[in-house]
Design an enzyme around this catalytic site. Structure first.
Site, PDB file in Angstrom:
ATOM      1  N   GLY A  10     -41.501  16.183 -38.909  1.00 26.70           N
ATOM      2  CA  GLY A  10     -42.481  15.955 -39.969  1.00 26.70           C
ATOM      3  C   GLY A  10     -42.370  14.534 -40.467  1.00 26.70           C
ATOM      4  CB  ALA A  14     -40.012  14.746 -47.329  1.00 24.02           C
ATOM      5  CB  VAL A  32     -40.519  15.448 -33.633  1.00 26.38           C
ATOM      6  CG1 VAL A  32     -41.406  16.170 -32.629  1.00 26.38           C
ATOM      7  CG2 VAL A  32     -39.300  14.866 -32.950  1.00 26.38           C
ATOM      8  CG  HIS A  41     -52.093  17.210 -47.597  1.00 29.46           C
ATOM      9  ND1 HIS A  41     -53.384  16.856 -47.267  1.00 29.46           N
ATOM     10  CD2 HIS A  41     -52.193  17.885 -48.767  1.00 29.46           C
ATOM     11  CE1 HIS A  41     -54.220  17.306 -48.196  1.00 29.46           C
ATOM     12  NE2 HIS A  41     -53.517  17.941 -49.122  1.00 29.46           N
ATOM     13  CB  THR A  42     -47.384  12.411 -48.349  1.00 26.98           C
ATOM     14  OG1 THR A  42     -46.347  13.372 -48.124  1.00 26.98           O
ATOM     15  CG2 THR A  42     -46.930  11.441 -49.418  1.00 26.98           C
ATOM     16  CB  ALA A  45     -49.983  12.701 -53.826  1.00 20.19           C
ATOM     17  CG  PHE A 113     -48.668  12.862 -65.147  1.00 22.71           C
ATOM     18  CD1 PHE A 113     -49.747  12.009 -65.076  1.00 22.71           C
ATOM     19  CD2 PHE A 113     -48.436  13.744 -64.091  1.00 22.71           C
ATOM     20  CE1 PHE A 113     -50.606  12.036 -63.980  1.00 22.71           C
ATOM     21  CE2 PHE A 113     -49.294  13.776 -62.994  1.00 22.71           C
ATOM     22  CZ  PHE A 113     -50.367  12.926 -62.938  1.00 22.71           C
ATOM     23  CD  GLN A 233     -48.277  23.047 -60.089  1.00 22.44           C
ATOM     24  OE1 GLN A 233     -48.416  22.062 -59.380  1.00 22.44           O
ATOM     25  NE2 GLN A 233     -47.519  23.041 -61.169  1.00 22.44           N
ATOM     26  CG  HIS A 235     -54.994  21.648 -59.819  1.00 26.08           C
ATOM     27  ND1 HIS A 235     -56.157  21.394 -60.494  1.00 26.08           N
ATOM     28  CD2 HIS A 235     -54.161  20.610 -60.104  1.00 26.08           C
ATOM     29  CE1 HIS A 235     -56.028  20.252 -61.153  1.00 26.08           C
ATOM     30  NE2 HIS A 235     -54.830  19.756 -60.935  1.00 26.08           N
ATOM     31  CG  LEU A 245     -56.686  18.001 -57.340  1.00 28.64           C
ATOM     32  CD1 LEU A 245     -56.284  19.397 -57.730  1.00 28.64           C
ATOM     33  CD2 LEU A 245     -55.476  17.108 -57.241  1.00 28.64           C
ATOM     34  CD  GLU A 248     -53.658  18.651 -65.387  1.00 25.83           C
ATOM     35  OE1 GLU A 248     -53.381  19.018 -64.236  1.00 25.83           O
ATOM     36  OE2 GLU A 248     -52.864  18.660 -66.316  1.00 25.83           O
ATOM     37  NE  ARG A 281     -51.547  20.474 -62.804  1.00 24.11           N
ATOM     38  CZ  ARG A 281     -51.027  19.678 -61.885  1.00 24.11           C
ATOM     39  NH1 ARG A 281     -50.280  20.180 -60.930  1.00 24.11           N
ATOM     40  NH2 ARG A 281     -51.243  18.382 -61.918  1.00 24.11           N
ATOM     41  CG  HIS A 346     -51.886  21.615 -56.509  1.00 25.48           C
ATOM     42  ND1 HIS A 346     -52.642  20.733 -55.768  1.00 25.48           N
ATOM     43  CD2 HIS A 346     -51.129  20.862 -57.331  1.00 25.48           C
ATOM     44  CE1 HIS A 346     -52.341  19.495 -56.123  1.00 25.48           C
ATOM     45  NE2 HIS A 346     -51.410  19.541 -57.061  1.00 25.48           N
ATOM     46  CD  GLU A 370     -45.948  21.401 -51.103  1.00 22.93           C
ATOM     47  OE1 GLU A 370     -46.453  20.265 -51.008  1.00 22.93           O
ATOM     48  OE2 GLU A 370     -46.604  22.428 -51.336  1.00 22.93           O
ATOM     49  NE  ARG A 381     -45.780  19.754 -57.741  1.00 30.75           N
ATOM     50  CZ  ARG A 381     -46.661  18.760 -57.854  1.00 30.75           C
ATOM     51  NH1 ARG A 381     -46.257  17.547 -58.124  1.00 30.75           N
ATOM     52  NH2 ARG A 381     -47.950  18.979 -57.687  1.00 30.75           N
ATOM     53  CG  ASN A 385     -40.923  15.856 -61.668  1.00 29.54           C
ATOM     54  OD1 ASN A 385     -40.720  14.644 -61.813  1.00 29.54           O
ATOM     55  ND2 ASN A 385     -40.370  16.767 -62.441  1.00 29.54           N
TER      56      ASN A 385
HETATM   57  C1  LIG Z   1     -54.273  17.131 -53.527  1.00 25.80           C
HETATM   58  C2  LIG Z   1     -52.835  16.963 -53.884  1.00 25.80           C
HETATM   59  C3  LIG Z   1     -52.474  16.079 -54.896  1.00 25.80           C
HETATM   60  C4  LIG Z   1     -51.129  15.893 -55.224  1.00 25.80           C
HETATM   61  N1  LIG Z   1     -50.819  14.999 -56.220  1.00 25.80           N
HETATM   62  C5  LIG Z   1     -49.511  14.768 -56.504  1.00 25.80           C
HETATM   63  C6  LIG Z   1     -49.150  13.777 -57.474  1.00 25.80           C
HETATM   64  O1  LIG Z   1     -50.002  13.128 -58.068  1.00 25.80           O
HETATM   65  N2  LIG Z   1     -47.852  13.557 -57.722  1.00 25.80           N
HETATM   66  C7  LIG Z   1     -46.866  14.246 -57.065  1.00 25.80           C
HETATM   67  O2  LIG Z   1     -45.715  13.961 -57.324  1.00 25.80           O
HETATM   68  N3  LIG Z   1     -47.187  15.168 -56.135  1.00 25.80           N
HETATM   69  C8  LIG Z   1     -48.475  15.457 -55.842  1.00 25.80           C
HETATM   70  N4  LIG Z   1     -48.784  16.415 -54.896  1.00 25.80           N
HETATM   71  C9  LIG Z   1     -47.723  17.089 -54.168  1.00 25.80           C
HETATM   72  C10 LIG Z   1     -47.141  16.236 -53.063  1.00 25.80           C
HETATM   73  O3  LIG Z   1     -48.124  15.345 -52.580  1.00 25.80           O
HETATM   74  C11 LIG Z   1     -46.644  17.037 -51.864  1.00 25.80           C
HETATM   75  O4  LIG Z   1     -45.799  18.008 -52.293  1.00 25.80           O
HETATM   76  C12 LIG Z   1     -45.880  16.151 -50.898  1.00 25.80           C
HETATM   77  O5  LIG Z   1     -46.685  15.098 -50.495  1.00 25.80           O
HETATM   78  C13 LIG Z   1     -45.384  16.879 -49.681  1.00 25.80           C
HETATM   79  O6  LIG Z   1     -44.786  15.931 -48.792  1.00 25.80           O
HETATM   80  P1  LIG Z   1     -43.989  16.328 -47.495  1.00 25.80           P
HETATM   81  O7  LIG Z   1     -43.459  15.101 -46.918  1.00 25.80           O
HETATM   82  O8  LIG Z   1     -43.054  17.401 -47.833  1.00 25.80           O
HETATM   83  O9  LIG Z   1     -45.086  16.972 -46.562  1.00 25.80           O
HETATM   84  P2  LIG Z   1     -46.406  16.401 -45.876  1.00 25.80           P
HETATM   85  O10 LIG Z   1     -46.789  15.094 -46.395  1.00 25.80           O
HETATM   86  O11 LIG Z   1     -47.394  17.494 -45.919  1.00 25.80           O
HETATM   87  O12 LIG Z   1     -45.971  16.156 -44.391  1.00 25.80           O
HETATM   88  C14 LIG Z   1     -45.697  17.194 -43.497  1.00 25.80           C
HETATM   89  C15 LIG Z   1     -45.376  16.568 -42.173  1.00 25.80           C
HETATM   90  O13 LIG Z   1     -44.832  17.538 -41.321  1.00 25.80           O
HETATM   91  C16 LIG Z   1     -45.451  17.516 -40.084  1.00 25.80           C
HETATM   92  N5  LIG Z   1     -45.376  18.857 -39.521  1.00 25.80           N
HETATM   93  C17 LIG Z   1     -45.715  20.024 -40.124  1.00 25.80           C
HETATM   94  N6  LIG Z   1     -45.484  21.034 -39.293  1.00 25.80           N
HETATM   95  C18 LIG Z   1     -44.986  20.520 -38.156  1.00 25.80           C
HETATM   96  C19 LIG Z   1     -44.550  21.061 -36.918  1.00 25.80           C
HETATM   97  N7  LIG Z   1     -44.581  22.364 -36.684  1.00 25.80           N
HETATM   98  N8  LIG Z   1     -44.108  20.236 -35.948  1.00 25.80           N
HETATM   99  C20 LIG Z   1     -44.079  18.906 -36.165  1.00 25.80           C
HETATM  100  N9  LIG Z   1     -44.458  18.344 -37.318  1.00 25.80           N
HETATM  101  C21 LIG Z   1     -44.902  19.141 -38.292  1.00 25.80           C
HETATM  102  C22 LIG Z   1     -46.839  17.011 -40.356  1.00 25.80           C
HETATM  103  O14 LIG Z   1     -47.340  16.378 -39.237  1.00 25.80           O
HETATM  104  C23 LIG Z   1     -46.579  16.022 -41.476  1.00 25.80           C
HETATM  105  O15 LIG Z   1     -46.254  14.763 -40.923  1.00 25.80           O
HETATM  106  C24 LIG Z   1     -50.137  16.617 -54.559  1.00 25.80           C
HETATM  107  C25 LIG Z   1     -50.492  17.495 -53.548  1.00 25.80           C
HETATM  108  C26 LIG Z   1     -51.822  17.687 -53.209  1.00 25.80           C
HETATM  109  C27 LIG Z   1     -52.169  18.652 -52.138  1.00 25.80           C
END
Ligand SMILES: Cc1cc2nc3c(=O)[nH]c(=O)nc-3n(C[C@H](O)[C@H](O)[C@H](O)COP(=O)(O)OP(=O)(O)OC[C@H]3O[C@@H](n4cnc5c(N)ncnc54)[C@H](O)[C@@H]3O)c2cc1C
Ligand code: HEM
Ligand code: SF4
Ligand code: F3S
Ligand code: FES
Lengths: 608, 290, 121, 138
Positions: A10, A14, A32, A41-42, A45, A113, A233, A235, A245, A248, A281, A346, A370, A381, A385
């Site tokens: 991923g 993170a 990978v 999806h980060t 945000a 916030f 959570q 929204h 989204l 807020e 929320r 959310h 996440e 949450r 954060n």
């Molecule tokens: C619309 C929205 C707004 C947000 N706003 C905020 C905010 O303002 N402030 C805040 O702090 N948080 C916010 N959040 C929450 C925060 O953005 C997410 O919790 C965080 O970005 C998750 O990051 P991540 O690195 O864990 O996962 P992701 O960014 O989702 O990355 C997942 C990665 O894993 C990979 N992956 C998944 N499954 C597999 C697999 N089987 N094999 C290989 N690769 C895989 C994907 O390719 C991707 O690269 C928001 C979330 C959303 C949805």
């Protein structure tokens, strides 16, 4: 077979942070990821990233806010580490060039916030996540860290001793989407899962279509328990057709919610007589759904969020991007019409059980972001954060995997942390349907790590072949069934009967899944296959959420139970653990750690 | 395991030939509605049984049936606010699960689904069907090799992005541990638009020069370099380096100000302007040495 | 594609020259058209008239400069256009050479013509 | 991914229908530029008749140069070609000015309008020049 020191699965915020940190400490790292890193999806945000940067602010205030926000279900070691290290991480991002919004004197801006006692949400316009993701990917490119993009990780190579705490993770099996090749990734020092959220377990979510809970499900089936999964959570303001989204900020500026009868229901129906639309929320989400369920929703589906009275100037000035979102994704001009909104999934507070270094109970397996649960967000949450969490724990896990940490973790993981057995009262069997689902690998009998990996690769090759060769139903039907029942029954409102219904539906879906087949015979870019495998993961996640929700008979944070309308600290100050146990899941509890570095957190009424 | 369109959709296709396309009709209606903004209750059109036809490019090097590229028609039910991506997902989930395209965020931030829709590069998730002429023609991005159906090989695009040293590299950092580098708000404002790029590749695909010269860095990569070259936190030495990269043969001079990149960019980045500014910067920095 | 760096060439001077010649050509071409089509109608051109104009050293040098700039501007433009379409390696070098040669011939012949008109030769 | 489908030149060229203003401007600028340089060569070739003329013939207005030019000018086709040349030159100048502005970063937002403007102005000038060019041939 690919060989590296550390395999990071991923490449969202993170995963990238973990990879950079491990690399900085000398490890040979491979990222990978099923999506190219910048597609994670980060990037979605918007709001910001919390850190106590100001001299008037301090980490313990941030920790306190976080603990209070978690409704006292956070573990103090994780919360303290988080609040202490967040400022360094934010400054680190700045030094990597992240284009934060600025004050006149050239320092980074911070804004207030919800739930924070100090304005400490650092932001980069309304697209903080986008900048964070791209800034970190840039650093990955700079360091030449190897990225395997569009490689879908299907399984972990874990030995299968009876006790998960004795198992070891030696790598992961991945499927190259472009070519259909199944390959093993051998990680000498471990595997870090950073696969993000699981929003696709619901049919209405702000999450991406790729957020299918793969990491959670893979770790779960390998024997690492899932923790606090019932805390989801929702929204209150997402666009009904897509789940995009609506920030807020609209309500913050004075946007008003109306039902079909044009009543300002937050007040007129007494949901929040003081704060109205600006209540927290969960309160607003529940109010909206009550209106809809009682027949006062528009088209029985959504309510209206109206900002027209704010005037064109103010809207264009402060909420311009909202106009674009509503126009582009819902075809509604917010200057001209009220915007349709409804609650949507959310964020997933729970996840793979890990300690404050991101280590799961299986040796060499880490989880961050996440998909992990270090018990930072507990039952709820706070906005802003999650992004610092990615940074802090990504770095911690990266450092640990590179062998740089000597301290022992304070948070206990695995079955030995169990304090109490639990019961779910499920009307149906849970877990695996057929024998073949029971075992991760034959690891216990296998001599070398390479053998474990090879066996896992073989098993996955078989699975892929079978799915493509056989005839059967389309996974989309299964996925839809799960999503619908989750949204219907395990949404904001949770009633015992509905939760049981959801478990029945999930069971049925599991049985249907026995007959899924991939229709597309091609080995080239077979997304049909990928989605089919993802659906399996969604099933496991959905079941864990529902089981936890049924077990937890209280109202805490985001978890609301109709028959149990108060927080029960005497009985429920504990984490819900859900373990796979070779296909026969088991629910148990482990204690919450409230003793922090400086103080012990005292559960208080959570009111703002 | 048929990769054919279901018969159902074919039948619908035939029944679908009215003189005025539904797209035209809806656009007219939209315009009318806009005029009648003040009118009390704008008439609600019954969309319950309205359908859209999508003509989608299909190709798979491995499936005999699809080795020859062709267009398949899918007729999907229309709902208000429906995007082209919704249509693609519906077609895949209900008619042909082998229909292949990239998508993830559904909100124009991941940049996966830039496609050639009715002849223009757009993000499928950000394109409302009402705004298009119907039937809607969906093809993979031009000027890139097609891997399968709507999926193109992005490798070349990524290579170009990486060729401009796309990472922050300051001459020096603040001494203090927890001290940020200072940046004037105006400077941040200057680079703001350039930082919005989501790597969708639409611009590159629309540029004829990039189509002709495979080594041309292309608008997205140049814009990425702009984002750093104009960032005052990096310092003068690094800026020289960056200009040197941009000035090479296949760099900024290749741009013939066609503007199509600027027109298709879903993030509204003024790409041509940024490229032109860099040309001037490059000339300026060269004059210094003369 | 990493060898971007190797094909290093600071080509900004050509870019600038293309613009500078363009600016000059705006005036020169307009002047030329107006003079030879609108003031003196082309149909009435005769050697005598031409000679008279060419006798003026200012006009002569303007015309020669016009020729040189137009040749550079035009041929450089053609070269760019071809290179933009992906001309590489030997091909590119050959085209460059041919164009330079053509330019030299053009300017040479043109100057020779102008000087004959002037009566020098 | 053993083989991918490269849609090739034909299909890529087929995209002209989807061109936008800036791309048409680019195509036309190239086209006019090439015509102009081509004409410059022709022009010098024709003018080369001025070399080595017999001064006596010049007095009588019967030298090759004068004859060639005047013979050419008598052809209707040449007159029409001249109108074409003027249009080409005018467009190239106007669009050239437009491009110079773009290079200086002036008026980028209205680049499409300035292109249409160049086209319109070219048309106007071409039409206005007809009497001058066609005067005396018929
Ligand atoms: C619309 C929205 C707004 C947000 N706003 C905020 C905010 O303002 N402030 C805040 O702090 N948080 C916010 N959040 C929450 C925060 O953005 C997410 O919790 C965080 O970005 C998750 O990051 P991540 O690195 O864990 O996962 P992701 O960014 O989702 O990355 C997942 C990665 O894993 C990979 N992956 C998944 N499954 C597999 C697999 N089987 N094999 C290989 N690769 C895989 C994907 O390719 C991707 O690269 C928001 C979330 C959303 C949805
Ligand atoms: C009189 C005013 C003129 C102006 C303002 C002008 C302007 C320009 C400009 C700005 C360009 C550069 C386009 C680019 O690279 O982006 C250009 C290209 C060119 N010009 Fe001119 N020009 C003029 C006259 C001429 C003349 C007299 C000729 C011919 C002799 C000519 C031939 C060309 C050619 C061949 C190109 C290259 C076009 C291409 O293929 O891209 N121009 N012109
Ligand atoms: S510059 Fe615009 S069109 Fe090009 S890749 Fe970035 S976002 Fe896409
Ligand atoms: S389309 Fe191409 S030519 Fe320049 S202005 Fe854009 S890069
Ligand atoms: S799906 Fe992410 S940009 Fe369209």
């Amino acid at each position: 077979m690919q060989e590296h020191d550390v395999i990071v699965v991923g490449a969202g915020g993170a995963g990238l942070r973990a990879a950079i940190e491990a690399h900085e400490h000398g490890a040979d790292v491979a990222l990978v990821t099923k999506l190219h890193p910048v597609r994670s999806h980060t990037g979605a945000a918007e709001g910001g990233i919390n850190a106590a940067l100001h001299s008037e602010d301090s980490w313990d205030l941030h920790a306190y806010d976080t603990m209070k926000g978690s409704d006292y279900l956070g573990d103090a070691p994780a919360v303290d580490a988080f609040a202490q290290e967040a400022p360094d991480e934010v400054i680190q991002l700045e030094h990597w060039g992240m284009p934060f919004s600025r004050e006149d004197d050239g320092t980074v801006s911070q804004r207030p916030f919800g739930g924070l006692s100090h304005p400490r949400t650092t932001y980069a316009g309304a697209e903080t996540g986008h900048h964070l993701l791209h800034t970190m990917y840039e650093q990955v490119v700079k360091r030449g860290i190897e990225v395997y993009d569009e490689w879908y990780v299907t399984n972990l190579a874990v030995t299968d001793e009876a006790n998960p705490e004795e198992r070891a993770c030696h790598g992961a099996v991945a499927y190259e989407i472009a070519t259909g090749e199944v390959e093993g990734f051998y990680g000498h020092d471990g595997v870090i899962l950073a696969t993000g959220g699981l929003g696709q377990a619901f049919d209405h979510t702000t999450n991406a279509i790729a957020n299918t809970g793969d990491g959670q499900a893979m770790a779960f089936r390998a024997g690492s328990p899932m923790e606090d999964m019932e805390f989801v959570q929702f929204h209150p303001t997402t666009l009904p057709s897509t789940g995009v989204l609506i920030s807020e900020g609209v309500r913050g500026e004075g946007g008003i919610l109306y039902n079909e009868a044009e009543e300002r229901f937050m007040f007129e129906h007494g949901y929040a007589n003081n704060d109205g639309e600006l209540a927290s929320r969960d309160v607003v989400s529940r109010a909206e759904l009550t209106q809809i369920n009682e027949g006062r929703g528009i088209e029985d589906e959504y309510v209206h969020l109206d900002m027209r009275h704010l005037g064109e100037d103010r809207i264009l000035n402060r909420l311009e991007n909202i106009l674009h979102l509503a126009e582009d994704f819902e075809g509604v001009d917010g200057l001209d019409k009220p915007m349709p909104v409804k609650p949507g999934q959310h964020y997933q507070m729970g996840g793979i059980e890990v300690d404050e270094y991101g280590q799961a109970c299986i040796d060499g397996l880490y989880a961050v972001g996440e998909c992990a649960c270090y018990s930072l967000h507990g039952a709820n949450r706070l906005g802003g954060n999650a992004l610092p969490e990615l940074m802090v724990f990504g770095a911690r896990a990266g450092r640990h995997a590179a062998g740089e940490v000597d301290e022992k973790a304070k948070v206990k993981t695995g079955p030995s942390a169990k304090s109490e057995d639990g019961s779910i009262g499920s009307p149906v069997d849970l877990g695996g349907v057929s024998e073949s689902e029971a075992v991760a690998t034959d690891g216990g009998a296998l001599a070398t790590p390479q053998d474990v990996l090879e066996a896992a690769v073989e098993a996955e090759r078989d699975r892929v072949e079978t799915l493509i060769e056989r005839d059967g139903i389309n996974h989309a039907d299964v996925r839809e069934k799960v999503q619908l029942t989750m949204t219907e029954n395990v949404n904001v409102f949770r009633e015992e009967e509905n939760l049981k219904q959801a478990l029945r539906d999930i069971r049925e879906a599991r049985e249907m899944y026995q007959n899924v087949a991939v229709r597309d015979p091609s080995r080239t870019y077979n997304t049909d296959l990928i989605h089919t495998i993802e659906t399996r993961n969604i099933l496991d996640c959905a079941e864990a959420i529902t089981a936890g929700a049924l077990a937890r008979e209280e109202f805490r944070g985001a978890h609301w139970r109709k028959q149990h309308q108060e927080r029960k600290d005497d009985e429920w100050l504990k984490h819900t653990m859900y373990a796979w146990n070779n296909g026969n899941p088991d629910l148990y509890y482990k204690p919450v750690i409230l003793e922090g570095d400086e103080e012990t957190y005292e559960p208080k009424e959570r009111s703002y | 395991m048929s990769t054919q369109v279901t018969e159902k959709s074919d039948e619908k296709e035939e029944a679908e030939s009215t003189e005025q396309s539904p797209g035209e009709r809806r656009r007219e209606e939209k315009a009318k509605r806009q005029q009648e903004k003040e009118a009390e209750t704008p008439e609600l059109i019954d969309e319950a049984d309205e359908t859209v036809e999508l003509k989608i490019f299909r190709f798979d090097p491995e499936v005999p049936d699809k080795e020859e590229p062709r267009f398949d028609s899918f007729t999907v039910p229309y709902f208000e606010g429906m995007t082209v991506l919704d249509g693609l997902i519906y077609s895949r989930d209900n008619y042909d699960s082998s229909l292949t395209f990239r998508h993830s965020c559904r909100q124009a931030v991941c940049g996966s689904d830039a496609l050639l829709i009715n002849g223009t590069q757009r993000l499928a998730c950000k394109t409302q069907m009402v705004d298009l002429e119907w039937p809607i023609r969906v093809e993979p991005l031009p000027h890139q090799d097609v891997v399968k159906d709507l999926v193109v090989d992005m490798e070349h695009f990524y290579e170009q992005m990486n060729a401009v040293e796309p990472y922050f590299d300051p001459d020096e950092l603040p001494e203090e541990d927890r001290e940020e580098q200072k940046q004037r708000p105006e400077n941040r404002e200057k680079i703001k638009l350039s930082t919005r790029c989501i790597w969708c590749g639409a611009c590159m695909s629309s540029c004829n020069v990039a189509a002709g010269d495979n080594e041309y860095l292309g608008p997205a990569a140049i814009n990425k370099a702009y984002r750093f070259a104009m960032d005052e936190r990096e310092g003068g030495d690094k800026k020289e380096d960056r200009l040197r990269i941009l000035e090479q043969e296949h760099g900024v001079w290749r741009c013939q100000t066609q503007f199509s990149c600027t027109e298709v960019c879903p993030k509204d980045i003024p790409l041509t302007e940024h490229i032109q500014e860099l040309k001037r910067e490059a000339v300026k920095s060269n004059l210094k040495f003369w | 594609m990493a060898e971007h760096y190797s094909s290093f060439q600071r080509s900004s001077w050509r870019w600038v020259a293309q613009r500078v010649t363009a600016v000059f050509l705006i005036g020169a071409l307009a002047f030329h058209f107006v003079l030879l089509h609108f003031i003196n109608h082309a149909a009435e051109i005769s050697f005598a008239g031409t000679q008279a104009r060419m006798d003026e050293i200012g006009y002569l040098s303007l015309m020669v400069t016009f020729l040189v700039t137009a040749a550079f501007h035009g041929l450089n433009g053609v070269y760019n256009a071809l290179v933009n379409q992906g001309l590489e390696g030997t091909q590119k070098r050959v085209v460059g050479l041919v164009l330079v040669l053509a330019g030299v011939l053009l300017v040479g012949q043109g100057t020779y013509v102008a000087l004959s008109m002037n009566g020098f030769i | 991914m053993s083989s991918t489908y490269d849609r090739g030149t034909v299909e890529n060229f087929g995209r002209w229908r989807e061109f936008s203003a800036g791309m048409w401007a680019w195509v036309l600028h190239k086209f006019t530029g090439w015509i102009l340089i081509g004409y410059l060569f022709t022009h010098i070739a024709v003018l080369s008749t001025a070399t080595g003329v017999d001064q006596a013939m010049v007095e009588a207005n019967e030298d090759i140069y004068t004859n060639t030019l005047q013979d050419l000018e008598e052809l209707v086709i040449v007159r029409f070609l001249e109108i074409g040349l003027l249009s080409v030159a005018v467009f190239h100048i106007l669009n050239g000015i437009r491009l110079l502005m773009v290079d200086l970063g002036v008026g980028l937002e209205s680049q499409d309008k300035s292109f249409y403007g160049s086209l319109a102005l070219t048309a106007v000038i071409a039409v206005a020049s007809i009497p001058t060019f066609l005067g005396g041939v018929f």
